[in-house]
Motif scaffolding. Structure first.
Motif, mmCIF file in Angstrom:
data_model
loop_
_atom_site.group_PDB
_atom_site.id
_atom_site.type_symbol
_atom_site.label_atom_id
_atom_site.label_comp_id
_atom_site.label_asym_id
_atom_site.label_seq_id
_atom_site.Cartn_x
_atom_site.Cartn_y
_atom_site.Cartn_z
ATOM 1 N N MET A 10 2.353 25.612 52.018
ATOM 2 C CA MET A 10 1.388 26.370 51.213
ATOM 3 C C MET A 10 1.676 27.871 51.244
ATOM 4 S SD MET A 10 -0.972 24.784 49.408
ATOM 5 C CE MET A 10 -2.211 26.039 49.154
ATOM 6 N N LEU A 11 2.066 28.395 52.392
ATOM 7 C CA LEU A 11 2.348 29.829 52.491
ATOM 8 C C LEU A 11 3.542 30.234 51.633
ATOM 9 C CD1 LEU A 11 1.707 30.446 56.292
ATOM 10 C CD2 LEU A 11 0.375 31.359 54.367
ATOM 11 N N ASN A 12 4.406 29.288 51.299
ATOM 12 C CA ASN A 12 5.573 29.580 50.467
ATOM 13 C C ASN A 12 5.396 29.158 49.016
ATOM 14 O OD1 ASN A 12 7.361 30.728 52.444
ATOM 15 N ND2 ASN A 12 7.446 28.702 53.357
ATOM 16 N N LYS A 13 4.288 28.507 48.704
ATOM 17 C CA LYS A 13 4.048 28.009 47.349
ATOM 18 C C LYS A 13 3.692 29.167 46.421
ATOM 19 C CE LYS A 13 1.465 24.701 44.673
ATOM 20 N NZ LYS A 13 0.394 23.773 44.577
ATOM 21 N N LYS A 14 4.327 29.194 45.268
ATOM 22 C CA LYS A 14 4.053 30.229 44.267
ATOM 23 C C LYS A 14 2.830 29.855 43.451
ATOM 24 C CE LYS A 14 7.786 32.640 45.052
ATOM 25 N NZ LYS A 14 7.703 33.818 45.840
ATOM 26 N N ARG A 15 2.079 30.881 43.059
ATOM 27 C CA ARG A 15 0.910 30.681 42.211
ATOM 28 C C ARG A 15 0.729 31.898 41.321
ATOM 29 N NH1 ARG A 15 -4.759 32.006 44.968
ATOM 30 N NH2 ARG A 15 -4.269 34.041 45.817
ATOM 31 N N VAL A 16 -0.020 31.718 40.245
ATOM 32 C CA VAL A 16 -0.367 32.831 39.370
ATOM 33 C C VAL A 16 -1.838 33.154 39.631
ATOM 34 C CG1 VAL A 16 -0.598 33.611 36.996
ATOM 35 C CG2 VAL A 16 1.303 32.125 37.630
ATOM 36 N N VAL A 21 2.322 36.680 39.703
ATOM 37 C CA VAL A 21 2.904 35.602 40.498
ATOM 38 C C VAL A 21 2.973 36.055 41.947
ATOM 39 C CG1 VAL A 21 4.946 34.172 40.875
ATOM 40 C CG2 VAL A 21 4.263 34.751 38.548
ATOM 41 N N GLY A 22 2.527 35.200 42.843
ATOM 42 C CA GLY A 22 2.557 35.524 44.262
ATOM 43 C C GLY A 22 2.434 34.254 45.085
ATOM 44 N N THR A 23 2.155 34.433 46.354
ATOM 45 C CA THR A 23 1.974 33.288 47.249
ATOM 46 C C THR A 23 0.536 33.285 47.746
ATOM 47 O OG1 THR A 23 2.748 34.611 49.118
ATOM 48 C CG2 THR A 23 4.391 33.235 48.004
ATOM 49 N N TYR A 24 0.150 32.191 48.360
ATOM 50 C CA TYR A 24 -1.193 32.069 48.920
ATOM 51 C C TYR A 24 -1.304 32.886 50.205
ATOM 52 C CZ TYR A 24 -2.183 28.243 45.715
ATOM 53 O OH TYR A 24 -2.397 27.498 44.594
ATOM 54 N N SER A 25 -2.457 33.480 50.418
ATOM 55 C CA SER A 25 -2.695 34.236 51.648
ATOM 56 C C SER A 25 -2.940 33.273 52.802
ATOM 57 C CB SER A 25 -3.907 35.158 51.488
ATOM 58 O OG SER A 25 -5.095 34.389 51.400
ATOM 59 N N GLU A 26 -2.812 33.783 53.990
ATOM 60 C CA GLU A 26 -3.080 32.994 55.200
ATOM 61 C C GLU A 26 -4.507 32.448 55.183
ATOM 62 O OE1 GLU A 26 -2.024 31.807 59.315
ATOM 63 O OE2 GLU A 26 -0.780 33.121 58.100
ATOM 64 N N SER A 27 -5.463 33.275 54.782
ATOM 65 C CA SER A 27 -6.866 32.818 54.761
ATOM 66 C C SER A 27 -7.092 31.753 53.696
ATOM 67 C CB SER A 27 -7.827 33.993 54.579
ATOM 68 O OG SER A 27 -7.622 34.621 53.336
ATOM 69 N N ALA A 28 -6.417 31.852 52.556
ATOM 70 C CA ALA A 28 -6.545 30.829 51.510
ATOM 71 C C ALA A 28 -5.997 29.495 52.003
ATOM 72 C CB ALA A 28 -5.820 31.264 50.246
#
Length: 97
Positions: A10-16, A21-28
């Motif tokens: 999840m920490l490496n998964k890309k999202r919009v 475009v970025g990655t998910y935060s640790e808290s997310a």
């Protein structure tokens, strides 16, 4: 549940998000893991038993809905499970509700 593997994925998964475009935060990611733990606790199972194939996963999403444990306007439990299914299988399940 394969918690640590899922967290790394999840920490490496890309999202919009907000058009960027970025990655998910640790808290997310931790929030989604918390929802997955809630599912395992509520249904008294290991989520790995629900990601064996698409039919089983879709039935589990229906089970989540029928259990009335999340608001249908915002479905964080189902969403977290769909992410976990994608992690485990490499396949994406669209929202079904």
């Amino acid at each position: 549940m394969r918690r640590e593997e899922f967290k790394k994925w999840m920490l490496n998964k890309k999202r919009v998000y907000c058009g960027k475009v970025g990655t998910y935060s640790e808290s997310a990611v931790e929030s989604r893991i918390g929802y997955l733990i809630k599912l395992e606790t509520h249904f008294k199972l290991n989520l790995d038993s629900k990601v064996v194939d698409e039919q089983t996963a879709i039935q589990f999403l229906k089970d989540i809905r029928e259990a009335h444990i999340e608001d249908l306007k915002n479905t964080p439990l189902s969403n977290a499970f769909r992410h976990y299914y994608e992690f485990a299988t490499g396949l994406y399940i669209n929202r079904i509700f």
